[in-house]
Design an enzyme around this catalytic site. Structure first.
Site, PDB file in Angstrom:
ATOM      1  N   HIS A 252      16.156   9.017 -15.879  1.00 17.01           N
ATOM      2  CA  HIS A 252      16.652   8.121 -16.917  1.00 17.01           C
ATOM      3  C   HIS A 252      16.451   6.705 -16.386  1.00 17.01           C
ATOM      4  O   HIS A 252      17.277   6.186 -15.632  1.00 17.01           O
ATOM      5  CB  HIS A 252      18.123   8.386 -17.231  1.00 17.01           C
ATOM      6  CG  HIS A 252      18.652   7.517 -18.334  1.00 17.01           C
ATOM      7  ND1 HIS A 252      19.995   7.362 -18.594  1.00 17.01           N
ATOM      8  CD2 HIS A 252      18.009   6.745 -19.259  1.00 17.01           C
ATOM      9  CE1 HIS A 252      20.167   6.536 -19.606  1.00 17.01           C
ATOM     10  NE2 HIS A 252      18.974   6.136 -20.026  1.00 17.01           N
TER      11      HIS A 252
ATOM     12  N   GLU B 156      26.272   8.302 -14.433  1.00 19.82           N
ATOM     13  CA  GLU B 156      25.790   9.418 -15.233  1.00 19.82           C
ATOM     14  C   GLU B 156      25.445  10.607 -14.347  1.00 19.82           C
ATOM     15  O   GLU B 156      25.293  10.466 -13.135  1.00 19.82           O
ATOM     16  CB  GLU B 156      24.538   8.998 -16.021  1.00 19.82           C
ATOM     17  CG  GLU B 156      24.750   7.816 -16.947  1.00 19.82           C
ATOM     18  CD  GLU B 156      23.467   7.381 -17.626  1.00 19.82           C
ATOM     19  OE1 GLU B 156      22.445   8.102 -17.522  1.00 19.82           O
ATOM     20  OE2 GLU B 156      23.472   6.303 -18.246  1.00 19.82           O
TER      21      GLU B 156
END
Length: 312
Positions: free
Chosen positions: A155, A99
């Site tokens: 995250h 990501e």
């Protein structure tokens, strides 16, 4: 007389709201080739982000690294006269599923400038996705006294969220070492700041980091429900992050189904916290705004954006 008073009061309220800067954080849930190719979906995401002066993004998942630029272009089509800048992290993740993080900043309305950014150098492999760290300068400092601040975009891995959150104290330690100028030029010395940032805190040895350089941890913490229990949340509040203000509390449900508070904003810095507009720290209910069904909303993301407004 009452009418005049009401008009004056309304003008004051409007002036406060106009001058406020809006910060938001949004997990875009696998925003990659499929989502970015959907023009309608991308335009909706851009409209949501256009409400923020500074937007902190998680979960960009395009190996070809085209999706973030599609979103960037869509955002600036909406905000042509006041464009955003985009600061994109490297791709991160232990597995093939990687990501990227993004900082979007509309400098003409935010009044802040990104002056430094980097991914945490996770040599010891503490994180599934190392935090993305950006330091901003307030270009026109106001009455708050805030001149610089740092955002740590995270995250956290769901099944390791508690431990990764504890390990954020290591990220803070590393930031202090990398940026001594923010700590030696204030009432807190570098050595005091390092000592106050306790790693492995206990009830008798809590962190007490108090500096004039605000540190914000923002993003998808996965910090509720099955991932971090209420008991562990209590320990985090009272011990491990006792020196941070939890700007998003459990009363605010941040997943799209509105059952859990996964997304959070932690802030260390009294001046910064005091400058936040009261009751502005909440979610953005985009399904209601756009009249979406739950299925349509989940097509955008399984998270709601979180935000706060601040008067610098």
């Amino acid at each position: 007389m009452r009418i005049i008073f009401s008009i004056v009061f309304l003008l004051v309220v409007l002036a406060i709201n106009i001058s406020a800067v809006r910060f938001g954080s949004f997990n875009l849930q696998q925003y990659g080739p499929k989502k970015s190719a959907n023009e309608t979906l991308t335009d909706l995401v851009a409209k949501i982000l256009n409400d923020f002066d500074v937007a902190v993004i998680q979960e960009i998942t395009d190996a070809a690294i085209k999706a973030p630029y599609v979103l960037f272009d869509a955002l600036n089509k909406i905000s042509k006269s006041k464009p955003y800048t985009m600061t994109l992290s490297e791709r991160v993740g232990r597995t093939s599923t990687k990501e990227q993080y993004i900082f979007f900043n509309r400098e003409s309305t935010s009044g802040v400038k990104l002056i430094d950014y980097y991914l945490y150098n996770d040599v010891q492999d503490y994180f599934e996705r190392p935090p993305f760290i950006g330091t901003f300068e307030v270009t026109k400092p106001g009455s708050s006294g805030v001149r610089y601040f740092t955002i740590m975009d995270v995250h956290l891995r769901p099944d390791s969220a508690y431990q990764e959150l504890l390990d954020m104290r290591r990220v803070i330690h590393d930031f202090i070492l990398k940026n001594p100028r923010y700590f030696t030029d204030t009432s807190t010395s570098l050595s005091q700041a390092l000592a106050a940032n306790v790693i492995g805190a206990t009830s008798t040895n809590k962190p007490n980091l108090k500096t004039n350089h605000p540190i914000l941890i923002m993003g998808d913490f996965n910090a509720d429900c099955t991932y971090i229990s209420l008991t562990r949340q209590g320990t985090l509040r009272s011990i491990d992050f006792a020196d941070f203000t939890w700007v998003i509390n459990n009363e605010v449900k941040t997943n799209t189904r509105q059952t859990c508070t996964y997304d959070r904003i932690f802030i260390n810095g009294d001046k910064f916290v005091k400058a936040i507009v009261p009751r502005s720290n909440t979610t953005v209910d985009f399904p209601q705004r756009f009249g979406m069904t739950m299925e349509q909303a989940l097509g955008i993301s399984d998270h709601l954006p979180i935000k706060f407004d601040i008067n610098f």
